[in-house]
Design an enzyme around this catalytic site. Structure first.
Site, PDB file in Angstrom:
ATOM      1  N   HIS A   1       6.421 -22.339  -2.498  1.00  0.00           N
ATOM      2  CA  HIS A   1       6.437 -23.388  -3.656  1.00  0.00           C
ATOM      3  C   HIS A   1       4.886 -23.633  -4.041  1.00  0.00           C
ATOM      4  CE1 HIS A   1      10.461 -23.843  -4.763  1.00  0.00           C
ATOM      5  NE2 HIS A   1      10.858 -24.324  -3.614  1.00  0.00           N
TER       6      HIS A   1
ATOM      7  N   ASP B   1       8.749 -35.971  -3.255  1.00  0.00           N
ATOM      8  CA  ASP B   1       9.816 -36.095  -4.009  1.00  0.00           C
ATOM      9  C   ASP B   1      10.661 -35.103  -3.880  1.00  0.00           C
ATOM     10  OD1 ASP B   1       8.261 -38.187  -4.897  1.00  0.00           O
ATOM     11  OD2 ASP B   1       7.552 -37.293  -6.876  1.00  0.00           O
TER      12      ASP B   1
ATOM     13  N   GLU C   1       6.523 -45.570  -7.422  1.00  0.00           N
ATOM     14  CA  GLU C   1       5.756 -44.742  -8.253  1.00  0.00           C
ATOM     15  C   GLU C   1       5.676 -44.848  -9.665  1.00  0.00           C
ATOM     16  OE1 GLU C   1       7.389 -40.501  -7.629  1.00  0.00           O
ATOM     17  OE2 GLU C   1       7.053 -40.571  -5.774  1.00  0.00           O
TER      18      GLU C   1
END
Ligand code: FAD
Length: 522
Positions: A104, A171, A281
């Site tokens: 990723h 997240d 956030e």
């Protein structure tokens, strides 16, 4: 009549044939890999076919396309990886090796051009059972021992069975332990608990010399701190002991909209300075990053109202907070939240509350991923830019980047995140690099693009970096990759000398994670 080959020609042909075949069956063998590798026990787990090597030279970013690795190892045990690393280390010209979690990364960081990629997820098929073990100890602290190849979503599921959960998250949960601990691992819990690298008690690490070392703050601490945030440079994490806390069952999840940046950021900073919230956030919405982006959680019925605010103001800021609760606190949680949020200056009428399970909250990004996958929009280029911006300059960053540079691009791109963190929740002994101020913001410009239109976004990223440079905003990049040693030195600043010394100590032949391009050029 066929002519017979002269002896020297036959010799060459035989040598060439040997060179291209293995003792375990006829298979092409890449020139760049030592031949003797085929006589190791791991030979049958090494693949050199283009299907395997092509897969290992792809990543989430889809922006860089270096040469394929020569081979891919699918280990079934830590010993398999150790034999590979030792083999390379003991050669006069070692080959490079990159652990690959989920791939990723954004710019080839988990690749090993002409070297060997180790598909860490292959350890998950261990016949000896799960590689996540939970130890519950309310007195000295509960923890999970998880293989470096494990996904955070699986750690969550395994720990919940014991009524526990990790304290610090990313997240998105389909990332590996080894991959996020090599960076930092940040999310809305970071202001409170620090990044994931601040919440590890112990690790097993296979160094660049092929030695398997257990390390912690107290034992082999130099290796422990080197590896945390160490971009895969010092060793392969094969196990991490992760801090757990009692898991709440549900969360109250609140989003509030602002049209003024200084009010928004002041409220964010006030909230991280008090106790009580479990997550904080923030994000931006504008024409090219609308509220229905893949990470958004608004109900579609709210879009028109929010969109008309965006049309009126150009940019809208969204503050997002969460409080966990369970049976014991269910009757007080609303009151506590009211107390925590009183005095905030969001736009009246623009507050949105949800009540969801802890798992649904922590795994909230996954449904966005599934939606994008269904539309063929997940596997596309991702010219992301992730920065840490010192608090003292975040307002200049807002005017120069959010208000001026970002709106110039006329294509829908992706979510934009901005939220503050506290420096003293990060351990300065780790390899991670953050700005030199007590509070700094993380900014995530999570662009997606079509196959052919990522270049304007890359150019915009360059413009942002140039803007910061000219304006003297001392940002630090996160998840980034530089291509020259000079740039890496600047990035690490005063930590560079330690980083170099640690490399010499733990991976002296510069075998590991060449895709970061710190000590190896590609
Ligand atoms: P890879 O990309 O496979 O590897 C990353 C680096 O670590 C490489 O250099 C690799 O060689 C090395 N490495 C891999 N495994 C090991 C190991 N076991 N030991 C030592 N080195 C190893 N990050 C955040 O902090 N917060 C977020 O909220 C967040 N959200 C994301 C959402 C999405 C959709 C994506 C794609 C990424 C997100 N990230 C986030 C970034 C993520 O942390 C990095 O991509 C990270 O590299 C983890 O990915 P991975 O497990 O696939 O590692």
């Amino acid at each position: 009549m066929a002519k017979s080959c002269p002896i020297s020609t036959s010799f060459i042909i035989i040598s060439v044939l040997i060179h291209f075949t293995s003792s375990t069956g006829l298979r092409p063998w890449p020139d760049v890999l030592p031949y003797e590798l085929q006589s190791l026990d791991i030979a049958s787990q090494l693949r050199v076919d283009p299907n395997a090597t092509r897969m290992a030279s792809r990543d989430f970013g889809k922006l860089v396309h270096p040469p394929n690795p020569a081979a891919v190892l699918y280990p079934s045990s830590i010993e398999d990886i150790a034999s590979l690393v030792k083999f390379s280390y003991n050669r006069s010209s070692p080959f490079s090796i990159a652990a690959r979690g989920q791939g990723h990364s954004l710019r080839g960081q988990a690749m090993a051009p002409h070297g060997v990629v180790v598909e860490m997820r292959s350890l998950n098929n261990d016949s000896r059972g799960s590689r996540i073990r939970v130890t519950k100890n309310p007195i000295s602290g509960s923890y999970a021992d998880a293989g470096g190849e494990q996904l955070w979503i699986d750690v969550l599921q395994a720990t919940l069975k014991h009524g526990l959960a990790p304290v610090s998250w990313t997240d998105y949960l389909y990332l590996t332990i080894g991959g996020t601990l090599s960076n930092a691992g940040i999310s809305g819990q970071t202001f409170r608990h620090g990044p994931q690298i601040s919440n590890v008690y112990e690790m097993d690490v296979l160094t660049g010399k092929g030695e398997l070392v257990t390390c912690s703050k107290d034992t082999n601490s130099e290796l422990f701190f080197a590896v945390l945030g160490g971009l895969g440079q010092f060793g392969i994490i094969t196990r991490a002991r992760i801090a757990l806390e009692p898991a709440s069952k549900r969360v109250k999840w609140i989003q509030m909209l602002y049209d003024d940046f200084s009010t928004f950021s002041r409220d964010q900073e006030d909230l991280i300075s008090i106790n009580g919230l479990d997550f904080l956030e923030g994000s931006l919405f504008m024409q090219n990053s609308p509220p229905n982006n893949w990470r958004s959680s608004f109900s579609p019925s709210e879009y028109p109202r929010i969109s008309s605010l965006i049309s009126k103001n150009g940019i809208i800021y969204c503050l997002e907070v969460v409080k966990y609760y369970d049976e014991l606190t269910s009757h007080t949680v609303n009151e506590e939240l009211q107390e925590l949020l009183k005095g905030l200056n969001f736009l009246p009428g623009f507050v949105f509350t949800k009540d969801v399970s802890l798992v649904d909250f922590l795994n909230r990004v996954h449904s966005g991923e599934l939606n994008l996958r269904a539309k063929g929009l997940w596997d596309v280029p991702h010219p992301w830019l992730n920065l840490f911006v010192p608090k003292s300059r975040i307002s200049d960053f807002n005017s120069g980047v959010f208000r001026d540079i970002l709106p110039k691009i006329n294509q829908t791109t992706g979510p934009f995140l901005v939220y503050p963190m506290i420096r003293n929740k990060w351990d300065d002994r780790t390899s991670a690099v953050i700005p030199d101020e007590d509070i700094f913001y993380t900014v995530g410009l999570l662009h997606s693009s079509g196959a052919d239109d990522w270049e304007p976004l890359e150019n915009q990223n360059k413009e942002i970096l140039q803007f910061c440079d000219k304006a003297g905003i001392k940002i630090k990049r996160y998840l980034s990759r530089y291509t020259t040693k000079e740039d890496w030195k600047n990035h690490f600043g005063p930590k560079w000398r330690t980083f170099e010394d640690r490399k010499a100590q733990f991976d002296p032949k510069m075998i590991l994670s060449p895709g970061q391009q710190i000590f190896n050029s590609i």
